[in-house]
Write a protein that holds these residues in place. Structure first.
Motif, PDB file in Angstrom:
ATOM      1  N   ALA A  96       0.384   7.576  -7.536  1.00  0.00           N
ATOM      2  CA  ALA A  96       1.252   7.298  -6.415  1.00  0.00           C
ATOM      3  C   ALA A  96       1.711   8.647  -4.813  1.00  0.00           C
ATOM      4  CB  ALA A  96       2.371   6.131  -6.888  1.00  0.00           C
ATOM      5  N   LEU A  97       2.562   9.353  -5.222  1.00  0.00           N
ATOM      6  CA  LEU A  97       2.637  10.380  -4.934  1.00  0.00           C
ATOM      7  C   LEU A  97       1.232  11.068  -4.040  1.00  0.00           C
ATOM      8  CD1 LEU A  97       5.346  12.590  -6.726  1.00  0.00           C
ATOM      9  CD2 LEU A  97       5.708  11.283  -4.894  1.00  0.00           C
ATOM     10  N   LEU A  98       0.093  11.211  -4.294  1.00  0.00           N
ATOM     11  CA  LEU A  98      -1.045  11.221  -3.864  1.00  0.00           C
ATOM     12  C   LEU A  98      -1.527  10.312  -3.563  1.00  0.00           C
ATOM     13  CD1 LEU A  98      -2.865  13.614  -5.972  1.00  0.00           C
ATOM     14  CD2 LEU A  98      -1.414  14.150  -3.958  1.00  0.00           C
ATOM     15  N   LEU A  99      -1.721   8.346  -3.074  1.00  0.00           N
ATOM     16  CA  LEU A  99      -2.713   7.988  -2.822  1.00  0.00           C
ATOM     17  C   LEU A  99      -1.673   6.904  -2.014  1.00  0.00           C
ATOM     18  CD1 LEU A  99      -5.157   7.831  -5.457  1.00  0.00           C
ATOM     19  CD2 LEU A  99      -5.593   8.966  -3.397  1.00  0.00           C
ATOM     20  N   GLY A 100      -0.702   6.618  -2.329  1.00  0.00           N
ATOM     21  CA  GLY A 100       0.074   6.042  -1.448  1.00  0.00           C
ATOM     22  C   GLY A 100       1.352   3.938  -3.377  1.00  0.00           C
ATOM     23  N   SER A 101       1.516   4.335  -3.175  1.00  0.00           N
ATOM     24  CA  SER A 101       1.962   3.142  -3.736  1.00  0.00           C
ATOM     25  C   SER A 101       1.434   2.045  -4.142  1.00  0.00           C
ATOM     26  CB  SER A 101       3.585   3.335  -4.479  1.00  0.00           C
ATOM     27  OG  SER A 101       4.145   2.462  -3.155  1.00  0.00           O
ATOM     28  N   VAL A 102       1.351   0.689  -5.193  1.00  0.00           N
ATOM     29  CA  VAL A 102       0.993  -0.193  -5.434  1.00  0.00           C
ATOM     30  C   VAL A 102       1.495  -0.939  -3.948  1.00  0.00           C
ATOM     31  CG1 VAL A 102       0.652  -2.375  -6.135  1.00  0.00           C
ATOM     32  CG2 VAL A 102      -0.541  -0.135  -7.273  1.00  0.00           C
ATOM     33  N   SER A 103       3.289  -1.188  -4.267  1.00  0.00           N
ATOM     34  CA  SER A 103       3.756  -1.486  -4.158  1.00  0.00           C
ATOM     35  C   SER A 103       3.957  -1.368  -2.354  1.00  0.00           C
ATOM     36  CB  SER A 103       5.675  -1.446  -4.871  1.00  0.00           C
ATOM     37  OG  SER A 103       5.980  -0.213  -4.167  1.00  0.00           O
ATOM     38  N   HIS A 104       4.074  -0.011  -1.326  1.00  0.00           N
ATOM     39  CA  HIS A 104       3.892   0.050  -0.602  1.00  0.00           C
ATOM     40  C   HIS A 104       2.013  -0.328  -0.108  1.00  0.00           C
ATOM     41  CE1 HIS A 104       4.231   2.343   3.228  1.00  0.00           C
ATOM     42  NE2 HIS A 104       3.036   2.751   3.388  1.00  0.00           N
ATOM     43  N   LYS A 105       1.556  -0.490  -0.397  1.00  0.00           N
ATOM     44  CA  LYS A 105       0.134  -1.187   0.146  1.00  0.00           C
ATOM     45  C   LYS A 105       0.289  -2.782   0.396  1.00  0.00           C
ATOM     46  CE  LYS A 105      -2.970   2.148  -1.971  1.00  0.00           C
ATOM     47  NZ  LYS A 105      -3.632   3.185  -2.414  1.00  0.00           N
ATOM     48  N   VAL A 106       1.492  -2.987  -0.985  1.00  0.00           N
ATOM     49  CA  VAL A 106       1.027  -4.903  -0.685  1.00  0.00           C
ATOM     50  C   VAL A 106       1.999  -5.157  -0.228  1.00  0.00           C
ATOM     51  CG1 VAL A 106       1.819  -6.826  -2.241  1.00  0.00           C
ATOM     52  CG2 VAL A 106       0.744  -5.098  -3.283  1.00  0.00           C
ATOM     53  N   ALA A 107       3.491  -4.316   0.077  1.00  0.00           N
ATOM     54  CA  ALA A 107       4.643  -4.751   1.817  1.00  0.00           C
ATOM     55  C   ALA A 107       3.625  -4.622   2.933  1.00  0.00           C
ATOM     56  CB  ALA A 107       5.808  -3.727   1.124  1.00  0.00           C
ATOM     57  N   ASN A 108       2.660  -4.317   2.983  1.00  0.00           N
ATOM     58  CA  ASN A 108       2.533  -3.837   4.328  1.00  0.00           C
ATOM     59  C   ASN A 108       1.182  -4.209   4.712  1.00  0.00           C
ATOM     60  OD1 ASN A 108       4.269  -0.599   5.395  1.00  0.00           O
ATOM     61  ND2 ASN A 108       3.082   0.513   3.624  1.00  0.00           N
ATOM     62  N   ARG A 109       0.856  -5.316   3.777  1.00  0.00           N
ATOM     63  CA  ARG A 109      -1.205  -6.141   4.000  1.00  0.00           C
ATOM     64  C   ARG A 109      -0.191  -7.569   3.549  1.00  0.00           C
ATOM     65  NH1 ARG A 109      -5.288  -3.241   0.521  1.00  0.00           N
ATOM     66  NH2 ARG A 109      -5.783  -5.120   1.151  1.00  0.00           N
ATOM     67  N   ALA A 110       0.566  -7.910   3.049  1.00  0.00           N
ATOM     68  CA  ALA A 110       1.577  -9.076   2.256  1.00  0.00           C
ATOM     69  C   ALA A 110       1.661  -9.632   3.806  1.00  0.00           C
ATOM     70  CB  ALA A 110       2.099  -8.848   1.792  1.00  0.00           C
ATOM     71  N   THR A 111       0.880 -10.590   4.254  1.00  0.00           N
ATOM     72  CA  THR A 111       2.091 -11.768   4.907  1.00  0.00           C
ATOM     73  C   THR A 111       3.193 -13.100   4.949  1.00  0.00           C
ATOM     74  OG1 THR A 111       0.509 -13.890   4.641  1.00  0.00           O
ATOM     75  CG2 THR A 111      -0.543 -11.602   6.022  1.00  0.00           C
ATOM     76  N   CYS A 112       3.722 -12.342   3.756  1.00  0.00           N
ATOM     77  CA  CYS A 112       4.572 -13.265   2.762  1.00  0.00           C
ATOM     78  C   CYS A 112       5.938 -11.726   2.504  1.00  0.00           C
ATOM     79  CB  CYS A 112       4.756 -13.791   2.313  1.00  0.00           C
ATOM     80  SG  CYS A 112       3.511 -13.105   0.516  1.00  0.00           S
ATOM     81  N   THR A 113       7.016 -12.676   2.184  1.00  0.00           N
ATOM     82  CA  THR A 113       7.955 -11.696   2.128  1.00  0.00           C
ATOM     83  C   THR A 113       7.326 -10.717   0.744  1.00  0.00           C
ATOM     84  OG1 THR A 113       9.646 -13.491   3.475  1.00  0.00           O
ATOM     85  CG2 THR A 113      10.219 -11.655   1.453  1.00  0.00           C
ATOM     86  N   CYS A 114       8.248  -9.710   0.811  1.00  0.00           N
ATOM     87  CA  CYS A 114       8.139  -9.063  -0.062  1.00  0.00           C
ATOM     88  C   CYS A 114       9.040  -8.440  -0.907  1.00  0.00           C
ATOM     89  CB  CYS A 114       7.142  -7.856   0.272  1.00  0.00           C
ATOM     90  SG  CYS A 114       5.035  -8.604  -0.130  1.00  0.00           S
ATOM     91  N   ILE A 115       9.127  -7.792  -2.285  1.00  0.00           N
ATOM     92  CA  ILE A 115      10.408  -7.678  -1.932  1.00  0.00           C
ATOM     93  C   ILE A 115      10.227  -6.321  -3.542  1.00  0.00           C
ATOM     94  CG2 ILE A 115      13.018  -7.872  -3.767  1.00  0.00           C
ATOM     95  CD1 ILE A 115      12.591 -10.325  -2.733  1.00  0.00           C
ATOM     96  N   ALA A 116      10.354  -5.318  -3.547  1.00  0.00           N
ATOM     97  CA  ALA A 116      10.641  -4.573  -4.604  1.00  0.00           C
ATOM     98  C   ALA A 116      11.455  -3.845  -4.888  1.00  0.00           C
ATOM     99  CB  ALA A 116       9.940  -2.730  -3.552  1.00  0.00           C
ATOM    100  N   VAL A 117      10.948  -3.710  -6.115  1.00  0.00           N
ATOM    101  CA  VAL A 117      12.876  -3.853  -7.200  1.00  0.00           C
ATOM    102  C   VAL A 117      13.018  -2.446  -7.686  1.00  0.00           C
ATOM    103  CG1 VAL A 117      13.731  -4.991  -8.761  1.00  0.00           C
ATOM    104  CG2 VAL A 117      12.355  -6.249  -7.177  1.00  0.00           C
ATOM    105  N   LYS A 118      14.024  -2.192  -8.096  1.00  0.00           N
ATOM    106  CA  LYS A 118      14.442  -0.843  -8.478  1.00  0.00           C
ATOM    107  C   LYS A 118      15.342  -0.850  -9.756  1.00  0.00           C
ATOM    108  CE  LYS A 118      14.516   3.329  -5.673  1.00  0.00           C
ATOM    109  NZ  LYS A 118      15.326   4.290  -5.164  1.00  0.00           N
TER     110      LYS A 118
END
Length: 151
Positions: free
Chosen positions: A129-151
């Motif tokens: 993910a450090l090299l290619l970008g995380s899945v959560s980051h990709k989803v949050a940037n492309r989604a049309t609805c609310t996105c919540i990334a949980v730690k």
């Protein structure tokens, strides 16, 4: 039709926390909870298969690895579904999908009419993910609805 909340799981600690939060939100909103696990898979192009056969490389090993990942993914979704029900979520549906994780999560959210996507902020592949970008980051940037990334 009631509201649908999608949660993506991969077996990581952050994903389990996302599932717990999604189950709580679904319970409080009387929403449908849709759980998805994506088995990363891209079929090997025929040109690479031909090369591997010519070089006596075991193509079947990659197929066996995918098959095993699918079995694990199916079990993961079953466990997640049980956990969400025990947490009080009413209508719960769980499914394993195949493909690029971010693409599949977004496709499933669209197909299910999800109003919200929850997922772990970091999954099982932190170094990649450090090299290619995380899945959560990709989803949050492309989604049309609310996105919540949980730690």
């Amino acid at each position: 039709m009631s509201e649908t909340i999608l949660v993506a799981i991969d077996g990581s600690d952050h994903a389990w926390k996302a599932l717990d939060l999604a189950a709580e939100i679904a319970k409080n909103r009387s929403a449908r909870l849709f759980i998805v696990h994506v088995v990363p898979y891209e079929p090997m192009p025929e040109s690479l298969r031909a090369f591997a056969r010519a070089e006596n490389m075991p193509v079947e090993e990659e197929e066996a690895r995918f098959h095993y990942a699918r079995i694990v993914g199916d079990e993961l979704t079953r466990v997640a579904e049980d956990r969400a029900r025990k947490a009080g979520a009413g209508e719960v549906v769980a499914r394993a999908a195949e493909g690029r994780p971010a693409d599949q999560i977004l496709a499933q959210a669209d197909a299910e009419g999800a109003s919200m996507i929850l997922m772990g902020s970091r999954g099982l592949s932190d170094a990649k993910a450090l090299l290619l970008g995380s899945v959560s980051h990709k989803v949050a940037n492309r989604a049309t609805c609310t996105c919540i990334a949980v730690k």
